[in-house]
Enzyme design. Structure first.
Site, short mmCIF file in Angstrom:
data_model
loop_
_atom_site.label_atom_id
_atom_site.label_comp_id
_atom_site.label_asym_id
_atom_site.label_seq_id
_atom_site.Cartn_x
_atom_site.Cartn_y
_atom_site.Cartn_z
N SER A 21 33.53 36.39 31.01
CA SER A 21 34.15 37.59 31.55
C SER A 21 34.29 38.63 30.45
O SER A 21 34.34 38.31 29.27
CB SER A 21 35.50 37.26 32.19
OG SER A 21 36.29 36.49 31.32
N CYS A 22 34.32 39.88 30.86
CA CYS A 22 34.35 40.97 29.90
C CYS A 22 35.64 40.94 29.10
O CYS A 22 36.66 40.55 29.64
CB CYS A 22 34.18 42.31 30.61
SG CYS A 22 32.43 42.60 30.87
N PRO A 23 35.62 41.29 27.82
CA PRO A 23 34.51 41.93 27.11
C PRO A 23 33.57 40.96 26.41
O PRO A 23 32.75 41.40 25.60
CB PRO A 23 35.25 42.76 26.06
CG PRO A 23 36.40 41.89 25.68
CD PRO A 23 36.79 41.18 26.94
N ASN A 52 28.68 47.24 31.40
CA ASN A 52 29.29 47.35 30.08
C ASN A 52 28.26 47.24 28.96
O ASN A 52 28.32 47.96 27.97
CB ASN A 52 30.37 46.27 29.90
CG ASN A 52 31.61 46.58 30.72
OD1 ASN A 52 31.78 47.69 31.22
ND2 ASN A 52 32.47 45.59 30.89
#
Lengths: 79, 361
Positions: A21-23, A52
């Site tokens: 999952s981001c980041p 992203n």
């Protein structure tokens, strides 16, 4: 495994950031770019990570090519 | 989506809707507050018995359903989970403790600043400091590990639960608590609040709006995309507040706020630290939960339970200031988040690199 069509066979360095999952995908991409400044390929599995990384790549002066299929999204970053 | 214009429009709409909700009945500077509203829902369900903060907030229901519908329509709905669920639950719990020390989530912090509440500026500084600490852990290789694809039906559960909440709100059975006075009694009409939530949820699903992400990306990648949405919220809410006469500059007697600078700083610091490890602020967690992200759904449940404990154990601040119990809880919270951060650092970033390059963490 990700099925890639003929001409998309992996040549360079591949970062598998699927499920992250981001980041994290962007951070992994950043680290990979630092290790391999000519370009990397990043494999992700969600649209947020795709966007992203595209944004990060453009901000860092890389061109991005995106290929999507049912099993993942492959981003190729090159100068 | 690369286009900053959409997230700026998103921010302007959120800011204006927040002011509109205040105009039509929500507490001042609380047009939308994820932490406060989840806390109110915990109260409405009787999970805590703080009489002033009990209401099933339709904004939350709308945000989850808006994100669900938008992601479904855009084929981005995807049930996934399995990324350290209990850690996420605990982090969600602690983020709520920090937010209720300050009295607001990151979104309300921006709305409070836009209402002239300077205590929220102190909160913002703490929030940024907390995010900065979290980034140190991220750079050292912090990870909650990967998610896995789940049965699609599991992704429908949280939206379904929210429809259940809407039914409870409309039917108002006797076992649901509705505040007769205090912030919980102040609310915009159900339909307006629900539609506002749907709009916010739908938009934020598209733009990935996130306050924690905004400051994080600015520090980590010098990327202004996410934070531009929050600057837009600030501008719209500021102008809106001036227009409806709700802008009052100062530290004292601000609505649903206290002026203990140290604990405003530490409360938001804890919320920022916990949220950056979670990968997103409370709003973002709600949106992801609507998209089928079970890890975020677990985080939301952690926030719900955290809110219940915050009032049962008298951890939440009041307009008079923080409570002794709350101060202890925030300190314990920092220790737990730091331990979670430390124990989830991958010593060597395990990047599967094909082609001979190994990336050292």
């Amino acid at each position: 495994m990700l099925k890639l069509k003929g001409e998309l066979k992996l040549k360079g360095n591949l970062v598998d950031a699927r499920g992250r999952s981001c980041p994290e995908p962007v951070l992994l991409t950043k680290k990979a770019i630092e290790a391999s400044p000519d370009g990397v390929k990043v494999l992700v599995d969600n649209a947020t990570a795709r966007e992203n990384i595209k944004r990060f790549a453009k901000n860092s002066g890389y061109n991005v090519e995106v290929v999507e299929n049912d099993e993942g999204i492959l981003l190729t970053l090159s100068r | 989506m690369q286009d900053k214009r959409l997230i700026i429009i998103n921010g302007l709409i959120v800011g204006l809707l927040a002011v509109l909700l205040v105009k039509f009945g929500n507490p001042v500077n609380m047009g939308i507050c994820i932490a406060c509203f989840i806390r109110d829902i915990a109260g409405g369900l009787g999970l805590h018995r703080a009489e002033l903060v009990q209401y099933i907030r339709p904004e939350i229901i709308g945000i989850v359903l808006g994100a669900f519908l938008m992601s479904y329509g855009k084929k981005e709905f995807n049930a996934r989970g399995g990324s350290s669920p209990l850690v996420r639950f605990v982090l969600g719990f602690i983020v709520m403790i920090g937010a209720l020390m300050f009295l607001g989530c990151p979104l309300r912090m921006v709305l409070r600043i836009a209402g002239g509440d300077l205590n929220a500026v102190v909160g913002l500084i703490g929030f940024a400091a907390g995010i900065y600490i979290g980034i140190i852990f991220l750079n050292k290789g912090f990870t909650l590990k990967r998610t896995y694809t789940l049965n699609k039906a599991e992704g429908f559960l949280l939206p379904a639960i929210n429809i259940g909440l809407l039914v409870l709100l409309l039917a108002a059975p006797t076992f649901i608590f509705f505040s007769q006075k205090g912030p919980g009694s102040m609310h915009a009409p159900i339909f307006l609040a629900l539609v506002a939530g749907l709009i916010v949820g739908g938009f934020a699903q598209r733009t990935r709006m996130c306050m924690v992400g905004g400051i994080r990306d600015l520090i980590l990648f010098k990327d202004w995309y996410l934070i531009s949405g929050f600057i837009a919220i600030f501008v719209a809410a500021l102008l809106g507040n001036i227009a409806i006469g709700k802008f009052t500059l100062g530290f004292v007697k601000q609505p649903v706020a206290h002026n203990d600078a140290l604990w405003n700083f530490l409360g938001m610091g804890l919320a920022g630290f916990g949220s950056v490890l979670l990968g997103g602020c409370p709003l973002r967690q709600l949106i992801l939960a609507g998209e089928g992200n079970i890890d975020s759904a677990i985080t939301v449940l952690g926030m719900l339970v955290g809110a219940a404990f915050a009032h049962n154990f008298k951890l939440a601040s009041t307009p008079d200031g923080p409570t002794p119990n709350g101060k202890i809880a925030v300190i314990i919270g920092f220790i737990i988040v730091a331990l979670i951060g430390y124990f989830n650092i991958e010593r060597e970033v395990n990047v599967k690199v094909k082609g001979g390059v190994k990336v050292e963490g």
